[in-house]
Design a protein around this motif. Structure first.
Motif, PDB file in Angstrom:
ATOM      1  N   THR A 198      47.328  36.682  44.976  1.00  0.00           N
ATOM      2  CA  THR A 198      46.359  35.924  45.751  1.00  0.00           C
ATOM      3  C   THR A 198      45.666  36.868  46.742  1.00  0.00           C
ATOM      4  OG1 THR A 198      47.988  35.390  47.459  1.00  0.00           O
ATOM      5  CG2 THR A 198      47.804  33.875  45.573  1.00  0.00           C
ATOM      6  N   PRO A 199      44.544  36.445  47.343  1.00  0.00           N
ATOM      7  CA  PRO A 199      43.908  37.308  48.346  1.00  0.00           C
ATOM      8  C   PRO A 199      44.855  37.703  49.476  1.00  0.00           C
ATOM      9  CG  PRO A 199      42.409  35.564  47.690  1.00  0.00           C
ATOM     10  CD  PRO A 199      43.715  35.274  47.020  1.00  0.00           C
ATOM     11  N   THR A 231      47.331  40.247  48.072  1.00  0.00           N
ATOM     12  CA  THR A 231      46.700  41.568  47.969  1.00  0.00           C
ATOM     13  C   THR A 231      46.639  42.242  49.332  1.00  0.00           C
ATOM     14  OG1 THR A 231      45.354  40.803  46.116  1.00  0.00           O
ATOM     15  CG2 THR A 231      44.612  42.784  47.274  1.00  0.00           C
ATOM     16  N   ARG A 281      44.047  41.471  42.054  1.00  0.00           N
ATOM     17  CA  ARG A 281      43.668  40.227  41.388  1.00  0.00           C
ATOM     18  C   ARG A 281      44.043  40.257  39.913  1.00  0.00           C
ATOM     19  NH1 ARG A 281      38.727  41.200  44.235  1.00  0.00           N
ATOM     20  NH2 ARG A 281      38.654  40.038  46.197  1.00  0.00           N
ATOM     21  N   ASP A 303      41.693  46.006  45.665  1.00  0.00           N
ATOM     22  CA  ASP A 303      41.695  44.538  45.694  1.00  0.00           C
ATOM     23  C   ASP A 303      41.534  43.974  44.280  1.00  0.00           C
ATOM     24  OD1 ASP A 303      40.997  43.703  48.889  1.00  0.00           O
ATOM     25  OD2 ASP A 303      40.495  45.725  48.268  1.00  0.00           O
ATOM     26  N   GLU A 304      40.649  44.600  43.508  1.00  0.00           N
ATOM     27  CA  GLU A 304      40.444  44.123  42.146  1.00  0.00           C
ATOM     28  C   GLU A 304      41.701  44.304  41.298  1.00  0.00           C
ATOM     29  OE1 GLU A 304      37.104  46.368  40.889  1.00  0.00           O
ATOM     30  OE2 GLU A 304      35.633  45.064  41.867  1.00  0.00           O
TER      31      GLU A 304
END
Length: 303
Positions: A205-206, A209, A200, A196-197
């Motif tokens: 965007t979340p 991801t 980013r 996830d990192e």
């Protein structure tokens, strides 16, 4: 001379070790021929036990009379496919097939999407009450069908969703989503947070991801959630028989009941219909089987 003696002693030691190994000693964890034979025998018996009901159902479906199950030995000499012809031509089988496919695929699609996003949100985000939220989902599974039937019927009636595909799909989603959300949450916990990192850092965007990085890795978990949603909607009877009133909108599970009346039971037709019903379920299982075992086991531990 001493060198020759040392080499001869080393050769004797190696031959002795090799002879000892070939003479019957086994490596640690290696099973003997007797245990191997016993395990194969157990697997063969288990396979036959699993296949016997299927073979027996197919055999009974070839009997022309409804009471042939009482004397199955007589079926062998009069096998026929008339039961399948009758089911396909004289019943509403294809209407049941249409309803089942719409309801099952709708439940699977909506259930997997909502449970995956829910599981990912709880796994990655720390919002107020996220732990209680998951327990609330679990509590919803504690109520029996008899308790939920009346309020659900009232809600669907107010929304004019009785005897509609959407109404039954929403009812099934209330059953599948809580379990699948827990399952997906456990699976997402096994995926490193560093992915996830990295998303980013790359400017995703979340949701980007989640869609581009996490979902491809969560394919086994998605397969299990889809399989559970499929089977739940495919074999459920109570809700389907209550909320679907038209005989053309019966699912397969409810359609089977039409062969049983108060004074009669056409078991030969039921057997033939059951064999036909098993085909789409077997096809779906074959489609997801590659990811099924991995998904069932991966969510149990956090890596």
């Amino acid at each position: 001379m001493s060198t020759t003696t040392v080499e001869t002693s080393a050769a004797k030691t190696a031959r002795a070790s090799s002879a000892g190994t070939s003479g019957g000693s086994r490596r640690r964890g290696e099973i003997g021929p007797g245990a191997r034979l016993a395990s194969h025998g157990i697997l063969i018996v288990a396979s036959l036990a699993a296949l016997f009901p299927i073979v027996w159902l197919v055999y009974l479906s070839l009997g022309p009379d409804k009471d042939d199950y009482l004397h199955p030995g007589g079926i062998w000499g009069k096998m026929t496919f008339d039961n399948y012809t009758f089911v396909l031509q004289k019943t509403k089988f294809f209407d049941w097939l249409q309803t089942t496919l719409i309801v099952v695929l709708g439940t699977t699609l909506i259930g997997v999407v909502i449970s995956a996003t829910t599981g990912y949100a709880v796994s990655r985000m720390r919002f107020p009450g996220y732990r209680k939220f998951m327990w609330v989902l679990l509590v919803t599974q504690m109520f029996p069908v008899a308790v939920l039937m009346v309020p659900m019927y009232q809600i669907l009636s107010d929304l004019q969703l009785i005897d509609t595909y959407l109404g039954l799909i929403l009812v099934y989603c209330t059953t599948t989503i809580p379990y699948c959300a827990w399952l997906m949450k456990g699976y997402f916990d096994t995926i490193p947070f560093e992915i996830d990192e990295a998303g980013r850092v790359d400017g995703l965007t979340p949701f980007g991801t989640f869609a581009r990085l996490i979902l491809p890795l969560a394919r086994p978990g998605l397969a299990v959630a889809a399989f559970y949603s499929f089977l739940t909607a495919f074999g459920e009877v109570a809700f389907a028989s209550t909320f679907m009133l038209s005989d053309t909108k019966y699912t397969f599970a409810v359609g089977l009941q039409t062969f049983v009346s108060e004074h009669d039971a056409q078991r030969n037709l039921m057997a033939a219909t059951a064999v036909l019903i098993a085909i789409p379920a077997a096809a779906f299982f074959y489609f997801v089987q590659k990811n099924l075992v991995t998904g069932l086991t991966a969510g149990g531990t956090k890596g």
